[in-house]
Structures are given as C-alpha cells and as structure tokens.
Design a protein around this motif. Sequence first.
Motif, PDB file in Angstrom:
ATOM      1  N   THR A  17      44.547  34.548  74.258  1.00 61.30           N
ATOM      2  CA  THR A  17      45.375  35.712  73.950  1.00 61.30           C
ATOM      3  C   THR A  17      44.755  36.467  72.789  1.00 61.30           C
ATOM      4  O   THR A  17      44.165  35.883  71.888  1.00 61.30           O
ATOM      5  N   ARG A  18      44.929  37.772  72.837  1.00 61.96           N
ATOM      6  CA  ARG A  18      44.455  38.649  71.763  1.00 61.96           C
ATOM      7  C   ARG A  18      45.541  39.679  71.505  1.00 61.96           C
ATOM      8  O   ARG A  18      46.363  39.972  72.365  1.00 61.96           O
ATOM      9  N   SER A  19      45.505  40.248  70.332  1.00 60.85           N
ATOM     10  CA  SER A  19      46.388  41.377  70.061  1.00 60.85           C
ATOM     11  C   SER A  19      45.545  42.605  69.777  1.00 60.85           C
ATOM     12  O   SER A  19      44.374  42.500  69.419  1.00 60.85           O
ATOM     13  N   CYS A  20      46.172  43.762  69.949  1.00 56.55           N
ATOM     14  CA  CYS A  20      45.440  45.014  69.852  1.00 56.55           C
ATOM     15  C   CYS A  20      46.438  46.109  69.477  1.00 56.55           C
ATOM     16  O   CYS A  20      47.534  46.161  70.037  1.00 56.55           O
ATOM     17  N   GLU A  26      51.678  47.269  68.781  1.00 56.70           N
ATOM     18  CA  GLU A  26      50.832  46.096  68.973  1.00 56.70           C
ATOM     19  C   GLU A  26      51.038  45.527  70.373  1.00 56.70           C
ATOM     20  O   GLU A  26      52.178  45.281  70.785  1.00 56.70           O
ATOM     21  N   LEU A  27      49.929  45.338  71.065  1.00 53.63           N
ATOM     22  CA  LEU A  27      49.957  44.780  72.410  1.00 53.63           C
ATOM     23  C   LEU A  27      49.431  43.356  72.388  1.00 53.63           C
ATOM     24  O   LEU A  27      48.623  42.992  71.540  1.00 53.63           O
ATOM     25  N   VAL A  28      49.894  42.559  73.338  1.00 54.94           N
ATOM     26  CA  VAL A  28      49.412  41.199  73.550  1.00 54.94           C
ATOM     27  C   VAL A  28      48.643  41.193  74.865  1.00 54.94           C
ATOM     28  O   VAL A  28      49.165  41.645  75.886  1.00 54.94           O
ATOM     29  N   ASN A  41      54.102  43.510  71.937  1.00 56.63           N
ATOM     30  CA  ASN A  41      54.400  42.360  71.083  1.00 56.63           C
ATOM     31  C   ASN A  41      55.747  42.564  70.410  1.00 56.63           C
ATOM     32  O   ASN A  41      55.846  42.874  69.217  1.00 56.63           O
ATOM     33  N   PRO A  49      57.949  40.910  66.255  1.00 56.92           N
ATOM     34  CA  PRO A  49      56.750  40.319  66.872  1.00 56.92           C
ATOM     35  C   PRO A  49      56.951  38.857  67.263  1.00 56.92           C
ATOM     36  O   PRO A  49      57.689  38.112  66.614  1.00 56.92           O
ATOM     37  N   ASN A  51      54.608  36.512  67.274  1.00 56.12           N
ATOM     38  CA  ASN A  51      53.722  35.548  66.609  1.00 56.12           C
ATOM     39  C   ASN A  51      53.823  35.602  65.090  1.00 56.12           C
ATOM     40  O   ASN A  51      54.173  36.616  64.498  1.00 56.12           O
ATOM     41  N   ASP A  55      46.737  36.536  66.944  1.00 54.39           N
ATOM     42  CA  ASP A  55      46.220  36.186  68.269  1.00 54.39           C
ATOM     43  C   ASP A  55      46.749  34.859  68.802  1.00 54.39           C
ATOM     44  O   ASP A  55      46.171  34.280  69.717  1.00 54.39           O
ATOM     45  N   PHE A  57      49.775  33.284  70.679  1.00 55.94           N
ATOM     46  CA  PHE A  57      50.986  33.657  71.419  1.00 55.94           C
ATOM     47  C   PHE A  57      51.439  32.611  72.428  1.00 55.94           C
ATOM     48  O   PHE A  57      52.447  32.814  73.093  1.00 55.94           O
TER      49      PHE A  57
END
Length: 110
Positions: A17-20, A26-28, A41, A49, A51, A55, A57
């Motif tokens: 998983t990453r965030s952006c 903020e997207l997961v 997110n 959020p 988390n 990153d 999740f």
Amino acid sequence: MTVLPDIDPYAMRDLETRSCLVQGQELVILRHDDHWYVYLNSCPHLGIPLNFIADDFLDLDRQHFICANHGALFRYEDGLCISGPCSGQRLRQFPCVVDAGRLHVDMLDL
Ligand code: FES
C-alpha cells in the motif's frame, strides 16, 4: 483522469500500500496481482485518516485495510467494512487504470 504523481504502479509489490496526495486529498493505493485499487484515506466512521504510520494500511494478515483508530476492517476489493463501528459502510473508491506505466484515477466527482 488524473495521473498519480510519484507512483510507479509496476514498482509496487503484491499487497503493498502507498499513499499519495492529489488535489488536496490523500489517496490509498493497493496493488494485488495486476489489479490496483484506489481509495480516499478517510474512514467512514469518523471521516479521519485510516493510518497512523505512513503507507501502512493493512491488518497483520494483510487481508484487509484496517483503520488504526478503532480497528475497522475493510475489503480491499470494494472497500466494504466487514467489522467494526462502521460495518456495512464503504471506503470511497475511485476507478483507476494503468496506462503507459502510470496509474490514472478518475476523481471527477470528488
Ligand atoms: S475512525 Fe475508523 S473505525 Fe473509528
């Protein structure tokens, strides 16, 4: 469609998983096999959020998204909460496609 910056979808490992940050949101992002899933997110329980750690999740078994606040579990395929205070609600999911090695996300109705 919005191209996600700093995300190389093929460089992500399986179940990574990453965030952006995109358009102030903020997207997961999660990769499973050759499928990518993109969510906002934001836990449907309190709108905060998921988390505590960047990153991070997934639950310990890496089977579901987990909200670090109260332990709600979500299916990563469709964002449905299957356990916890927001059971039956869903994470906000965005359609996405990989094209020319980049992840494109449809955020038009955000
Ligand atoms: S804020 Fe996510 S379960 Fe409560």
